[in-house]
Scaffold this motif. Structure first.
Motif, PDB file in Angstrom:
ATOM      1  N   GLU A  78      43.764  35.154 -37.211  1.00 21.29           N
ATOM      2  CA  GLU A  78      44.783  34.434 -37.984  1.00 21.29           C
ATOM      3  C   GLU A  78      45.549  33.496 -37.054  1.00 21.29           C
ATOM      4  O   GLU A  78      45.997  33.913 -35.987  1.00 21.29           O
TER       5      GLU A  78
ATOM      6  N   ARG B 110      41.661  40.457 -45.583  1.00 23.45           N
ATOM      7  CA  ARG B 110      42.517  39.284 -45.804  1.00 23.45           C
ATOM      8  C   ARG B 110      43.890  39.704 -46.339  1.00 23.45           C
ATOM      9  O   ARG B 110      44.904  39.053 -46.040  1.00 23.45           O
ATOM     10  N   GLU B 111      43.926  40.793 -47.130  1.00 24.58           N
ATOM     11  CA  GLU B 111      45.201  41.249 -47.699  1.00 24.58           C
ATOM     12  C   GLU B 111      46.185  41.720 -46.632  1.00 24.58           C
ATOM     13  O   GLU B 111      47.395  41.625 -46.818  1.00 24.58           O
TER      14      GLU B 111
ATOM     15  N   ALA C  46      46.709  40.395 -43.565  1.00 24.59           N
ATOM     16  CA  ALA C  46      47.416  39.229 -43.024  1.00 24.59           C
ATOM     17  C   ALA C  46      48.442  38.701 -44.030  1.00 24.59           C
ATOM     18  O   ALA C  46      49.571  38.360 -43.665  1.00 24.59           O
TER      19      ALA C  46
END
Length: 201
Positions: free
Chosen positions: A24, A109-110, A112
């Motif tokens: 990220e 992804r959740e 981050a």
């Protein structure tokens, strides 16, 4: 950059989480810990924005570590990660000051997104677990019933529990009887198992 520390007792999982977060552009993993006690120390030393804590860690579990972090480093937001999506754990984590509670099998992804949201002051809770917690209701056991069940978990006798908790044997029997009834169990061992399954202990 959002400064994050990871606390997870399994080195491989901790490394995988760190690698995912390092992808990220706005998140930097600045520290890692293998126990809850180490996590509290790392947070105090590094003062990160967010601490990701596994719920099941040696020495000090994630919920107890979250409470210490809130007391000692109130600017750090805590997100609890767990394999155990138990409604009672969610309630305990929120009471300890956690801003987020996610199940480890959530999409990467959740995580981050959750970090960014809790840093913005939001509470982030796994939707399925939130629904389960609402339907489960509050913990039916009193503080003393939880103490007695916890003491009974290792097979201690009534006399041993009474001595350890500074209670009379009759009082211990009464608390055990009440806990057995409230959990719908047949005996104290089953009451301990059911209470742990619900996250009440």
């Amino acid at each position: 950059m959002i400064r994050v520390i990871l606390a997870e007792d399994q080195a491989m999982v901790r490394g995988a989480l760190a690698s995912l977060l390092d992808l990220e552009p706005d998140i930097e993993v600045v520290g890692e810990a293998a126990t809850g006690e180490e996590a509290v120390a790392v947070v105090e030393r590094l003062e990160p924005d967010v601490a990701l804590l596994d719920i099941e860690m040696p020495v000090l579990d994630g919920i107890a570590a979250a409470a210490r972090i809130r007391a000692r480093t109130p600017g750090c937001r805590v997100v609890i990660l767990t394999t155990f999506g138990r409604p009672g754990y969610l309630r305990q984590a929120m009471e300890a000051g956690a801003y987020g509670f996610l199940v480890k099998d959530s999409p990467a992804r959740e995580l981050a997104v959750a970090i960014r949201r809790v840093l913005g002051g939001e509470r982030v809770i796994d939707p399925g677990l939130a629904a389960a917690a609402l339907s489960a209701g509050p913990n039916p056991l009193s503080r003393r019933e939880r103490d007695v069940l916890t003491a009974a978990a290792d097979g201690s006798t009534i006399m041993d529990i009474a001595r350890a908790l500074h209670l009379s044997e009759g009082t211990v029997r009464n608390y055990l009887s009440s806990a057995i009834q409230k959990t719908g169990a047949r005996n104290r061992i089953e009451a301990v198992q059911r209470s742990r399954l619900q996250g009440w202990l």
